[in-house]
Motif scaffolding. Structure first.
Motif, PDB file in Angstrom:
ATOM      1  N   ASN A 176       0.825  -1.216   0.000  1.00  0.00           N
ATOM      2  CA  ASN A 176       0.000   0.000   0.000  1.00  0.00           C
ATOM      3  C   ASN A 176       0.858   1.264   0.000  1.00  0.00           C
ATOM      4  N   SER A 177       1.987   1.198  -0.665  1.00  0.00           N
ATOM      5  CA  SER A 177       2.874   2.357  -0.741  1.00  0.00           C
ATOM      6  C   SER A 177       3.318   2.583  -2.183  1.00  0.00           C
ATOM      7  N   ILE A 178       3.463   3.862  -2.525  1.00  0.00           N
ATOM      8  CA  ILE A 178       3.865   4.294  -3.860  1.00  0.00           C
ATOM      9  C   ILE A 178       5.169   5.075  -3.730  1.00  0.00           C
ATOM     10  N   LEU A 179       6.070   4.846  -4.636  1.00  0.00           N
ATOM     11  CA  LEU A 179       7.331   5.582  -4.656  1.00  0.00           C
ATOM     12  C   LEU A 179       7.242   6.715  -5.665  1.00  0.00           C
ATOM     13  N   LEU A 180       7.512   7.924  -5.209  1.00  0.00           N
ATOM     14  CA  LEU A 180       7.612   9.083  -6.092  1.00  0.00           C
ATOM     15  C   LEU A 180       9.080   9.389  -6.319  1.00  0.00           C
ATOM     16  N   VAL A 181       9.529   9.194  -7.557  1.00  0.00           N
ATOM     17  CA  VAL A 181      10.904   9.522  -7.934  1.00  0.00           C
ATOM     18  C   VAL A 181      10.874  10.845  -8.691  1.00  0.00           C
ATOM     19  N   SER A 182      11.612  11.827  -8.214  1.00  0.00           N
ATOM     20  CA  SER A 182      11.638  13.123  -8.896  1.00  0.00           C
ATOM     21  C   SER A 182      13.051  13.666  -8.929  1.00  0.00           C
ATOM     22  N   ASP A 183      13.250  14.648  -9.792  1.00  0.00           N
ATOM     23  CA  ASP A 183      14.559  15.285  -9.841  1.00  0.00           C
ATOM     24  C   ASP A 183      14.648  16.445  -8.846  1.00  0.00           C
ATOM     25  N   TYR A 184      13.742  17.447  -9.024  1.00  0.00           N
ATOM     26  CA  TYR A 184      13.827  18.630  -8.176  1.00  0.00           C
ATOM     27  C   TYR A 184      12.490  19.105  -7.614  1.00  0.00           C
ATOM     28  N   ILE A 185      11.386  18.408  -7.870  1.00  0.00           N
ATOM     29  CA  ILE A 185      10.088  19.009  -7.568  1.00  0.00           C
ATOM     30  C   ILE A 185       9.854  19.214  -6.075  1.00  0.00           C
ATOM     31  N   ALA A 186      10.449  18.391  -5.223  1.00  0.00           N
ATOM     32  CA  ALA A 186      10.221  18.557  -3.789  1.00  0.00           C
ATOM     33  C   ALA A 186      10.938  19.782  -3.243  1.00  0.00           C
ATOM     34  N   THR A 187      12.004  20.195  -3.891  1.00  0.00           N
ATOM     35  CA  THR A 187      12.825  21.299  -3.385  1.00  0.00           C
ATOM     36  C   THR A 187      12.673  22.564  -4.213  1.00  0.00           C
ATOM     37  N   THR A 188      11.695  22.595  -5.094  1.00  0.00           N
ATOM     38  CA  THR A 188      11.468  23.772  -5.938  1.00  0.00           C
ATOM     39  C   THR A 188      10.039  24.256  -5.736  1.00  0.00           C
ATOM     40  N   SER A 189       9.888  25.487  -5.298  1.00  0.00           N
ATOM     41  CA  SER A 189       8.566  25.989  -4.917  1.00  0.00           C
ATOM     42  C   SER A 189       7.600  26.053  -6.085  1.00  0.00           C
ATOM     43  N   THR A 190       8.088  26.237  -7.305  1.00  0.00           N
ATOM     44  CA  THR A 190       7.182  26.394  -8.440  1.00  0.00           C
ATOM     45  C   THR A 190       6.475  25.107  -8.817  1.00  0.00           C
ATOM     46  N   ALA A 191       7.042  23.956  -8.461  1.00  0.00           N
ATOM     47  CA  ALA A 191       6.458  22.690  -8.915  1.00  0.00           C
ATOM     48  C   ALA A 191       6.036  21.755  -7.796  1.00  0.00           C
ATOM     49  N   ASN A 192       6.304  22.108  -6.524  1.00  0.00           N
ATOM     50  CA  ASN A 192       6.035  21.121  -5.485  1.00  0.00           C
ATOM     51  C   ASN A 192       4.561  20.924  -5.187  1.00  0.00           C
ATOM     52  N   SER A 193       3.681  21.723  -5.801  1.00  0.00           N
ATOM     53  CA  SER A 193       2.253  21.443  -5.647  1.00  0.00           C
ATOM     54  C   SER A 193       1.872  20.130  -6.340  1.00  0.00           C
ATOM     55  N   MET A 194       2.750  19.619  -7.231  1.00  0.00           N
ATOM     56  CA  MET A 194       2.515  18.288  -7.786  1.00  0.00           C
ATOM     57  C   MET A 194       2.457  17.256  -6.668  1.00  0.00           C
ATOM     58  N   ILE A 195       3.308  17.436  -5.662  1.00  0.00           N
ATOM     59  CA  ILE A 195       3.338  16.497  -4.545  1.00  0.00           C
ATOM     60  C   ILE A 195       2.039  16.568  -3.765  1.00  0.00           C
ATOM     61  N   ALA A 196       1.507  17.789  -3.585  1.00  0.00           N
ATOM     62  CA  ALA A 196       0.233  17.934  -2.871  1.00  0.00           C
ATOM     63  C   ALA A 196      -0.880  17.173  -3.595  1.00  0.00           C
ATOM     64  N   GLY A 197      -0.900  17.254  -4.907  1.00  0.00           N
ATOM     65  CA  GLY A 197      -1.906  16.526  -5.677  1.00  0.00           C
ATOM     66  C   GLY A 197      -1.757  15.023  -5.527  1.00  0.00           C
ATOM     67  N   ILE A 198      -0.510  14.551  -5.544  1.00  0.00           N
ATOM     68  CA  ILE A 198      -0.253  13.119  -5.374  1.00  0.00           C
ATOM     69  C   ILE A 198      -0.710  12.654  -3.994  1.00  0.00           C
ATOM     70  N   LEU A 199      -0.369  13.424  -2.960  1.00  0.00           N
ATOM     71  CA  LEU A 199      -0.728  13.035  -1.599  1.00  0.00           C
ATOM     72  C   LEU A 199      -2.242  13.006  -1.403  1.00  0.00           C
ATOM     73  N   ASP A 200      -2.946  13.992  -1.953  1.00  0.00           N
ATOM     74  CA  ASP A 200      -4.403  14.025  -1.799  1.00  0.00           C
ATOM     75  C   ASP A 200      -5.049  12.799  -2.432  1.00  0.00           C
ATOM     76  N   ALA A 201      -4.596  12.434  -3.630  1.00  0.00           N
ATOM     77  CA  ALA A 201      -5.157  11.260  -4.297  1.00  0.00           C
ATOM     78  C   ALA A 201      -4.787   9.985  -3.560  1.00  0.00           C
ATOM     79  N   ALA A 202      -3.566   9.919  -3.039  1.00  0.00           N
ATOM     80  CA  ALA A 202      -3.123   8.722  -2.328  1.00  0.00           C
ATOM     81  C   ALA A 202      -3.894   8.526  -1.028  1.00  0.00           C
TER      82      ALA A 202
END
Length: 354
Positions: free
Chosen positions: A70-96
């Motif tokens: 019941n776990s998903i791995l998110l592999v990213s280059d810079y999205i967690a540490t870049t303010s312009t794109a880290n809302s992608m993570i919020a979308g992933i977490l909400d769906a998960a």
């Protein structure tokens, strides 16, 4: 001196007894299984019993017995540490969270060796599936470790014929965005002197932006062609910064010739263009219309406000995770998945620059 005793975790049998149900019923409820006929009242009693007793499932043992973590791995280059794109993570977490999935993050900083090491380590933890995400919209070469696990590409794409485990890709609808911003500008009366600020050729500076820029330009040219108008003048830049935008537009204005509409490939370039236009004494939104892409914070702070197309990072992340969790919840987990190619619309935020 008081002796500290080790706190023991209540057993599943104790939870079942406390709730007045069988062990198998308690197991079904606490593992989140929905393929059994269990009443809402029974479900709530089991959950309440587990809460009162402080029961914590042994995730490792459950994974070994069921083959599902019941776990998903998110592999990213810079999205967690870049303010312009880290809302992608919020979308992933909400769906998960909607499907009780956990998300583990492996941030590679664009380093191939780090990527291989992190993925190998995470896969040893029995990950169910992978979201492979990019900060920038681009083509990617997937790491070999992901060949046999269900995965979805987020803000990127690859040759799927080499990756049978890939079930989809989610990207922004760049071409449609180019069409939409051009149609809006034409509605505002900007039908002559149209230019596009942004180099679509590869550069030593980086090679990702030209891919998005080319799609945006493709949409612009399509609309102009349909209206019988010439393709836009191209104003190339060496990179994609404020300084580059200023220098390119300043040089273009110095060369003379009518410029009525400037569509910028991103907001950084538009910021530089604003400085050049102001220096030339041109009124933005009157003498020259300006439009852009990305809708970063810059767009709202410029004066006049910059009309810009939003990158739908949150929606992209949520859609990618939803496709993946729907696949994992299906009954055909052993079947070859039908590849889902999804383009997320990009909304225009209208301001005074047009």
């Amino acid at each position: 001196m008081a002796v500290r005793t080790k706190r023991t975790n209540p057993t599943l049998v104790e939870v079942a007894k406390h709730a007045g149900v069988s062990r198998s019923t308690a197991s079904f409820v606490l593992s989140g299984r929905t393929d059994q006929r269990i009443s809402r009242d029974t479900w709530q009693r089991v959950e309440q019993a587990a809460k009162e007793l402080g029961y914590r499932p042994n995730a490792y043992a459950r994974t070994l017995s069921t083959g599902v973590s019941n776990s998903i791995l998110l592999v990213s280059d810079y999205i967690a540490t870049t303010s312009t794109a880290n809302s992608m993570i919020a979308g992933i977490l909400d769906a998960a969270m909607e499907t009780r999935k956990s998300v583990l993050l492996a941030e590679t900083r664009g380093n191939a060796d780090t990527e291989h090491r992190l993925i190998a380590d995470m896969l040893s933890r029995q990950i169910d599936a992978v979201i492979y995400a990019s900060m920038f919209t681009r083509g990617v070469e997937l790491p070999r470790e992901l060949r046999d696990i269900p995965l979805i590409l987020l803000n990127c794409w690859t040759d799927i014929t080499r990756w049978p485990s890939a079930i989809g890709s989610v990207v922004p609808a760049e071409t449609d965005a180019g069409r939409a911003i051009t149609e809006l500008a034409l509605e505002r009366g900007y039908s002559t002197g149209i230019a596009f600020l942004g180099d679509t050729s590869k550069s030593p500076y980086n090679d990702w932006k030209p891919l998005a820029f080319a799609k945006r330009l493709e949409g612009i040219c399509a609309v102009l062609g349909e209206r019988g108008l010439p393709e836009p003048e191209l104003i190339p830049v060496g990179d994609w910064t404020v300084q580059a935008g200023f220098q390119a537009v300043d040089a273009r204005l110095s060369a003379g010739g009518g410029l009525r509409l400037l569509i910028c490939a991103n907001d950084q370039l538009a910021f530089g263009a604003y400085r050049a236009l102001n220096r030339a004494g041109l009124r933005i939104g009157r003498d020259v219309g300006v439009a852009s892409f990305d809708n970063t914070d810059i767009a709202g702070w410029l004066e006049p406000g910059l009309t810009s197309v939003t990158l739908p990072y949150y929606e992209m992340g949520k859609q990618a995770a939803t496709i993946l969790t729907d696949y994992l919840a299906g009954d055909d987990g052993d079947a070859e998945p039908e590849f889902a190619k999804v383009s997320i619309p990009m909304a225009i935020v209208e301001r005074e620059s047009l």
